[in-house]
Design an enzyme around this catalytic site. Structure first.
Site, short mmCIF file in Angstrom:
data_model
loop_
_atom_site.label_atom_id
_atom_site.label_comp_id
_atom_site.label_asym_id
_atom_site.label_seq_id
_atom_site.Cartn_x
_atom_site.Cartn_y
_atom_site.Cartn_z
N HIS A 139 -15.85 -11.64 5.26
CA HIS A 139 -16.08 -10.44 6.07
C HIS A 139 -17.55 -10.06 6.25
CE1 HIS A 139 -11.86 -10.01 6.36
NE2 HIS A 139 -11.62 -9.27 5.31
N HIS A 213 -10.30 -3.70 10.42
CA HIS A 213 -9.57 -3.91 9.16
C HIS A 213 -8.75 -2.68 8.74
CE1 HIS A 213 -8.73 -5.72 5.30
NE2 HIS A 213 -9.45 -6.78 5.61
N GLU A 348 -5.21 -8.23 11.49
CA GLU A 348 -6.61 -8.41 11.88
C GLU A 348 -6.67 -9.47 12.98
OE1 GLU A 348 -8.65 -9.23 7.99
OE2 GLU A 348 -6.73 -8.49 7.31
C1 BGC Z 1 -8.28 -10.77 3.42
C2 BGC Z 1 -7.78 -10.52 2.03
C3 BGC Z 1 -8.70 -9.53 1.36
C4 BGC Z 1 -8.74 -8.28 2.21
C5 BGC Z 1 -9.60 -7.20 1.66
C6 BGC Z 1 -8.29 -9.49 4.15
O1 BGC Z 1 -8.76 -9.68 5.44
O2 BGC Z 1 -7.52 -11.75 4.06
O3 BGC Z 1 -7.72 -11.69 1.27
O4 BGC Z 1 -8.30 -9.24 0.07
O5 BGC Z 1 -9.15 -8.60 3.49
O6 BGC Z 1 -10.81 -7.67 1.28
#
Ligand code: BGC
Length: 383
Positions: A139, A213, A348
């Site tokens: 991310h 998110h 997402e």
């Molecule tokens: C990921 C997860 C992660 C979450 C929060 C998601 O987009 O796929 O693995 O734990 O984000 O960080």
């Protein structure tokens, strides 16, 4: 929180801006149109002012977005009896968003999802990014777009409330090449759709993959888990992952497996059988059958108790289904309730994880002179 509020755009005015003197609140006639209000959401630890924009449509549906992370803090939508509930997880105060949290409501960039071992090659050069998720990059890194303060500007058109956020990311910020300017415009239509439109441009070849998110719980924030929510994902295939949640490169069929959501299925009905590492649950990228490129129906979720239905349309080729597996009761949210495992789910919309290292995945490279564009719509109704 500073109660100074400015009504920034109202009724049929296109981006009408009413400035208020400090300490004053101003209102503008609402009519049947929507409105945009701006208020202070506090100051970051670095001393930057953060604003909250409240979009209200003709039906009284509201979305609140802060300039920190261009992040959706609240979204109030009606159930089948017209009863409103806030259907996204999050916090009341800025300090909580500045602290450690799993990206509640945030805009994610420069590259959403994982990049294996934080490494990629572009234009014959090797780039190394932070490994902030086990051995991988996640991310956008340590201080991704979710932790930056964006500039905001009301962007309503024809009485439909909207606000545009802009962030300029410096060359080599978080290890990514090129200076990137990203925008995300939130529009709340009178058809109860929250529309997110992203753009990005760069001055050097780079990689971009933007998403939101938000963790949704259609029963309302703090109202238990999403295990009884009925989910549909229009995808025949998904990208299986290794133990560190990096795609193996295979594009596998969902048919005959617990990954298949082509027909509406309660999320909890097969969740214990999902293959993958602890703590268990869905955390997978689906290959949307429409292929991306044009805005198309991609997924839907319905809470059988309240009847609230959320349909997801996107122009992205994939969607990560994440069922809040890592929530473990240690974070307390807006309603004063601890978020237990599966307290919310994320859809997402995105390009696939680790695309830059997988030439057969849809490309995430952005060249100077080109504009990255992406649209996702969350449409709400009840039945
Ligand atoms: C990921 C997860 C992660 C979450 C929060 C998601 O987009 O796929 O693995 O734990 O984000 O960080």
């Amino acid at each position: 929180m500073n109660v100074r509020v400015r009504i920034l755009a109202a009724a049929c005015a296109a981006s009408a801006v009413l400035a208020a003197a400090p300490g004053h609140a101003q209102t503008a006639s609402g009519g049947k149109g929507g409105r945009v209000e701006k208020s202070s959401f506090g100051t970051t630890r670095d001393g930057l002012a953060v604003d909250q924009y409240t979009l209200t449509n003709a039906n009284g549906v509201t979305a609140k977005i802060i300039t920190h992370g261009a992040l959706l803090t609240e979204l109030h939508v009606p159930d089948r009896a017209g009863q409103m509930a806030d259907v996204v997880l999050g916090f009341k105060t800025l300090d909580r968003y500045e602290g450690d949290h799993p990206y509640f409501g945030a805009t994610i960039g420069r590259v959403a999802n994982r990049i294996a071992k934080g490494r990629f090659r572009l234009g014959g050069q090797e780039y190394t990014l932070a490994t902030n998720n086990g051995p991988n990059h996640l991310h956008g890194g340590i201080k991704g777009f979710d932790k930056r303060v964006w500039k905001a500007q009301p962007a309503s058109v024809g009485g439909v409330p909207a606000v545009r956020f802009t962030y300029t990311s410096a060359d080599m910020e978080e290890g990514y090449p090129g200076m990137v300017t990203a925008t995300v415009t939130y529009t709340l239509t009178h058809a109860n759709e929250l529309r997110l439109e992203y753009t990005a441009t760069t001055d050097k070849p780079t990689i971009v993959n933007l998403t939101n998110h938000s963790y949704f719980n259609l029963a309302g924030d703090g109202q238990g888990t999403i295990l009884d929510h009925e989910l549909t994902i229009m995808a025949d295939r998904y990208t299986p992952v290794d133990d560190t949640l990096i795609p193996t490169g295979e594009i596998a069929t969902v048919r005959g497996t617990v990954m298949d959501f082509n027909r509406a299925t309660a999320i909890g009905s097969r969740i214990d059988e999902v293959p993958g590492p602890a703590p268990g649950g869905y955390d997978h990228n689906y290959v949307l059958s429409h292929g991306g490129g044009v805005l198309a129906m991609s997924a839907s979720v319905r809470d059988p108790k309240s009847g609230r239905l959320m349909e997801v349309l996107t122009s992205e080729p994939g969607v990560q289904l994440y069922t809040g597996n890592f929530l473990d009761g240690t974070i307390t949210g807006k309603a004063g309730v601890a978020y237990q495992k599966h307290a919310g789910l994320c859809l997402e919309t995105q390009h696939y994880p680790d695309s830059i290292n997988r030439p057969h995945f849809p490309p995430v490279v952005l060249q100077p002179g080109r504009t990255f564009k992406s649209t996702t719509v969350y449409r709400f109704s009840a039945r």
